[in-house]
Design a protein around this motif. Structure first.
Motif, PDB file in Angstrom:
ATOM      1  N   ASN A 155       0.813  -1.221   0.000  1.00 50.94           N
ATOM      2  CA  ASN A 155       0.000   0.000   0.000  1.00 50.94           C
ATOM      3  C   ASN A 155       0.844   1.268   0.000  1.00 50.94           C
ATOM      4  O   ASN A 155       1.859   1.357   0.706  1.00 50.94           O
ATOM      5  CB  ASN A 155      -0.915   0.024   1.229  1.00 50.94           C
ATOM      6  N   PHE A 156       0.368   2.258  -0.748  1.00 49.64           N
ATOM      7  CA  PHE A 156       1.098   3.532  -0.843  1.00 49.64           C
ATOM      8  C   PHE A 156       0.065   4.648  -1.018  1.00 49.64           C
ATOM      9  O   PHE A 156      -0.161   5.142  -2.121  1.00 49.64           O
ATOM     10  CB  PHE A 156       2.063   3.470  -2.028  1.00 49.64           C
ATOM     11  N   PRO A 157      -0.587   5.066   0.053  1.00 49.98           N
ATOM     12  CA  PRO A 157      -1.631   6.091  -0.078  1.00 49.98           C
ATOM     13  C   PRO A 157      -1.072   7.495  -0.313  1.00 49.98           C
ATOM     14  O   PRO A 157       0.014   7.837   0.168  1.00 49.98           O
ATOM     15  CB  PRO A 157      -2.346   6.016   1.281  1.00 49.98           C
ATOM     16  N   LEU A 158      -1.831   8.275  -1.047  1.00 50.39           N
ATOM     17  CA  LEU A 158      -1.503   9.682  -1.305  1.00 50.39           C
ATOM     18  C   LEU A 158      -2.476  10.543  -0.519  1.00 50.39           C
ATOM     19  O   LEU A 158      -3.690  10.374  -0.645  1.00 50.39           O
ATOM     20  CB  LEU A 158      -1.623   9.989  -2.801  1.00 50.39           C
ATOM     21  N   ILE A 159      -1.942  11.459   0.261  1.00 50.46           N
ATOM     22  CA  ILE A 159      -2.757  12.285   1.146  1.00 50.46           C
ATOM     23  C   ILE A 159      -2.663  13.746   0.727  1.00 50.46           C
ATOM     24  O   ILE A 159      -1.565  14.277   0.537  1.00 50.46           O
ATOM     25  CB  ILE A 159      -2.278  12.139   2.604  1.00 50.46           C
ATOM     26  N   LEU A 160      -3.824  14.372   0.580  1.00 50.55           N
ATOM     27  CA  LEU A 160      -3.888  15.809   0.341  1.00 50.55           C
ATOM     28  C   LEU A 160      -4.516  16.417   1.586  1.00 50.55           C
ATOM     29  O   LEU A 160      -5.709  16.268   1.831  1.00 50.55           O
ATOM     30  CB  LEU A 160      -4.717  16.133  -0.903  1.00 50.55           C
TER      31      LEU A 160
END
Lengths: 114, 112
Positions: free
Chosen positions: A73-78
């Motif tokens: 998993n590699f989530p992108l957070i804004l």
């Protein structure tokens, strides 16, 4: 089936409302990366990760965060999205070894920030 | 100077012809070179990778690399309407973390 998945596929949000785009791969790849694609600018790398707990900035990291607590998993957070982050986002992963950097892309997430 | 340059096109070729797509790069120490195909609204798909000077053939596709000229090309023989897409050139550079840089792509139109 070997694949990279992203969720959500489409997202419309408002300025300042925190969001996370998830990315998961089932190929045991070590290298993962996030890109944004904008007309006339091509694919630009946001962040990448060489392995668990190892992340680094790409060309356009401002306004984004990532984490890599698990290999898949590699989530992108804004944290505070702005209209200039309206874009098409792709997650990609690569196998280790001789074919490293041959990237396999997820289906994309189209984000609109109003 | 852009790191990876491609003509944006569109490049129009008749069905059955050879399509020639070109890419130049600025980092002389670049090590790996890739061609991706991207249909409209879809994600990029790897079609060829090339690591050493010369030609590499895979079916109707041939990638050509000339490191001295910092030039990589993709030939598509017997072009089909289904080959109509944007083709992205990508280059793995010699920088500290050896990132991959993409060109902006060449749009190919195969005319039936």
């Amino acid at each position: 089936e070997a694949q990279v998945t992203q969720n959500p596929r489409y997202l419309i949000t408002v300025t300042g409302k925190k969001l996370t785009v998830t990315c998961s791969q089932n190929m045991n790849h070590e290298y993962m990366s996030w890109y944004r694609q904008d007309p006339g600018l091509g694919l630009r790398q946001i962040y990448y990760s060489m392995n668990v707990e190892v992340t680094d900035k790409g060309d356009v990291p401002e306004g984004y965060k990532v984490s890599r607590k698990e290999k898949r998993n590699f989530p992108l957070i804004l944290e505070s999205p702005s209209p200039n982050q309206t874009s098409l986002y792709f997650c990609a992963s690569s196998p280790p070894g001789a074919t490293s950097y041959e990237q396999y892309f997820g289906p994309g997430t189209r984000l609109t920030v109003t | 100077q852009k790191e990876v340059e491609q003509n944006s096109g569109p490049l129009s070729v008749p069905e059955g012809a050879i399509a020639s797509l070109n890419c130049t790069y600025s980092d002389r120490g670049s090590q790996s070179f890739f061609w991706y195909r991207q249909y409209s609204g879809k994600s990029p798909e790897l079609i060829m990778s090339i690591y050493s000077n010369g030609d590499k053939e895979d079916g109707r596709f041939t990638a050509q690399l000339n490191k001295a000229s910092q030039y990589v090309s993709l030939l598509i023989r017997d072009s089909q309407p289904s080959d109509s897409a944007t083709y992205l050139c990508a280059v793995r550079g010699s920088g500290g973390y050896q990132k991959v840089t993409f060109g902006t792509g060449t749009k190919l139109q195969v005319i039936p």
